[in-house]
Motif scaffolding. Structure first.
Motif, PDB file in Angstrom:
ATOM      1  N   PHE A  89      25.585  64.799 -21.098  1.00  0.00           N
ATOM      2  CA  PHE A  89      24.376  64.221 -20.970  1.00  0.00           C
ATOM      3  C   PHE A  89      24.619  62.705 -20.632  1.00  0.00           C
ATOM      4  O   PHE A  89      25.723  62.159 -20.595  1.00  0.00           O
ATOM      5  N   ILE A 136      17.729  64.062 -25.861  1.00  0.00           N
ATOM      6  CA  ILE A 136      18.543  65.202 -25.636  1.00  0.00           C
ATOM      7  C   ILE A 136      17.813  66.560 -25.761  1.00  0.00           C
ATOM      8  O   ILE A 136      18.126  67.378 -24.992  1.00  0.00           O
ATOM      9  N   LYS A 190      14.960  67.224 -24.958  1.00  0.00           N
ATOM     10  CA  LYS A 190      14.132  67.566 -23.690  1.00  0.00           C
ATOM     11  C   LYS A 190      14.750  68.478 -22.601  1.00  0.00           C
ATOM     12  O   LYS A 190      14.264  69.038 -21.860  1.00  0.00           O
ATOM     13  N   THR A 191      16.143  68.654 -22.603  1.00  0.00           N
ATOM     14  CA  THR A 191      16.996  69.189 -21.572  1.00  0.00           C
ATOM     15  C   THR A 191      16.946  70.634 -21.845  1.00  0.00           C
ATOM     16  O   THR A 191      17.196  71.418 -20.998  1.00  0.00           O
ATOM     17  N   ASN A 192      16.295  71.114 -23.240  1.00  0.00           N
ATOM     18  CA  ASN A 192      16.270  72.366 -23.505  1.00  0.00           C
ATOM     19  C   ASN A 192      17.526  72.993 -23.549  1.00  0.00           C
ATOM     20  O   ASN A 192      17.675  74.242 -23.628  1.00  0.00           O
ATOM     21  N   GLU A 193      18.608  72.196 -23.756  1.00  0.00           N
ATOM     22  CA  GLU A 193      19.900  72.810 -23.718  1.00  0.00           C
ATOM     23  C   GLU A 193      20.301  72.965 -25.343  1.00  0.00           C
ATOM     24  O   GLU A 193      21.280  73.523 -25.668  1.00  0.00           O
TER      25      GLU A 193
END
Length: 395
Positions: free
Chosen positions: A357, A374, A376-379
């Motif tokens: 990230f 973090i 919001k990356t959907n990871e």
């Protein structure tokens, strides 16, 4: 209504059938965003408990080693047997604990905020706090909330405590005998220090610095465990040496950062200006001379030094009140989070820690701001329980 929702959630998580009216009531309750996030977290923990029953041997061994760490063999065997005995009850116990959390949640004054969000908002960032160990062994609490004062040691050393820093008075009439102080900064803390020669030191969380109250004529030597940023006062006749458990860093006058935590695999020395010599403590012939913008990385296991060009802000921004990450692994990010916010971190799948990230955040921001960026990356997804951040990779 609250008792009915608890009963419906119990059935839903336990896999029991629900009536059409109960399904409708649950759907209405889940229409609130906070309720929905909380319920999803409960689903997650319930499913994890069921999975643990399917793979009890592998999961128990791995979880046991992960949580309890290295232990003596006889203690490990005893606890592992005990842990296996109670495993068949794990799912039901976890579900009961979850429903207790639901009841606490439903009785809260603000039902629009999930329990997880309440827990996370309550976590405060670090602050100025430390302990000073004097030459006679006396320990003083330097919490910034306490009254500012002047400290005087038996050897004549005078120290000013501002609440966020210590300043040693170079004019103090001290004994010729060399005496040492130690500044110990706990998890969730930071502190500043000005040594008697004018050298300034920013000390990060979970760090200990040992130094003489007055430097002798030959060398200026300090011992570091953890992380600190040094702004060394120039003195051509007295080199300044920082000793760690692996490398010695020798300078005359410069600015640099050293990260030397015991649990880390490397020791990193990052040069901002001037020059420094970095050498293997046990083999001085293995050494590097750094230029500004470069970093010496000492691999503890291989006992090797590597010189590489870096963005110094990534390694020094902490002293200026910022987190700066550039394609940093989640392991590295959460290590910093763990120390600064004084929380634990548990990875449900190892792949999550390998994700990278990039971002910048003020160091005194609430923890939910950082983790929200973090997520919001959907990871990756974060769950919160018992002062522990649980990290799960999204597939």
């Amino acid at each position: 209504m609250e008792e009915r929702i608890i009963d419906i959630i119990s059935k839903s998580l336990g896999g029991q059938p629900t009536t059409s009216d109960e399904k409708k009531a649950l759907e209405e309750w889940l229409s609130d965003g906070g309720n929905k996030r909380f319920y999803q977290g409960m689903q997650h923990f319930s499913s994890e408990a069921k999975e643990s029953l399917k793979a009890r041997e592998a999961n128990v061994d791995r979880a046991f080693e992960k949580h309890l760490g290295k232990m003596k063999e006889n203690r490990k065997t005893l606890r592992l047997k005990t842990f296996r005995k109670v495993l068949p009850y794990a799912a039901s116990i976890l579900l009961m604990a979850g429903l207790f959390s639901v009841m606490m949640y439903l009785g809260h004054e603000d039902p629009g905020i999930s329990q997880e969000e309440q827990w996370l908002t309550a976590i405060e960032p670090g602050s100025n706090k430390a302990e000073l160990v004097l030459a006679d062994g006396k320990v003083l609490d330097l919490d910034a909330k306490r009254r500012k004062n002047e400290i005087q040691e038996k050897d004549g050393t005078r120290i000013s405590n501002t609440g966020s820093s210590l300043v040693y008075d170079a004019s103090s009439k001290m004994s010729e005998k060399l005496s040492y102080n130690s500044l110990v900064v706990p998890r969730g803390g930071e502190f500043q220090l000005e040594l008697e020669d004018g050298t300034k030191v920013w000390i990060n969380s979970e760090t200990r610095l040992r130094y003489p109250t007055k430097f002798p004529k030959g060398e200026r030597v300090v011992l570091l465990e953890g992380e600190a940023y040094f702004e060394v006062s120039k003195d051509q006749n007295r080199p300044f040496i920082v000793k760690t458990q692996g490398v010695d860093v020798r300078v005359l006058g410069t600015q640099f950062n050293i990260s030397s935590y015991a649990e880390d695999e490397t020791i990193q020395t990052t040069l901002v200006e001037g020059s420094v010599a970095v050498m293997d403590s046990k083999n001085p012939k293995t050494n590097l001379l750094l230029d500004p913008g470069y970093q010496a990385v000492y691999a503890k296991a291989a006992k090797q030094l590597e010189n590489k060009k870096v963005n110094v802000d990534l390694y020094t921004s902490w002293k200026d009140g910022k987190f700066v990450f550039e394609q940093a692994s989640l392991y590295d990010i959460m290590n910093k989070v763990s120390r600064w916010y004084d929380v634990k971190v548990f990875y449900q799948n190892n792949e999550a820690g390998d994700l990278n990230f990039t971002g910048t955040l003020k160091r005194y921001e609430n923890l939910d701001r950082l983790l929200g960026m973090i997520e919001k990356t959907n990871e990756v997804k974060f769950f919160f329980k018992d002062n522990t951040i649980i990290v799960q990779k999204q597939y």
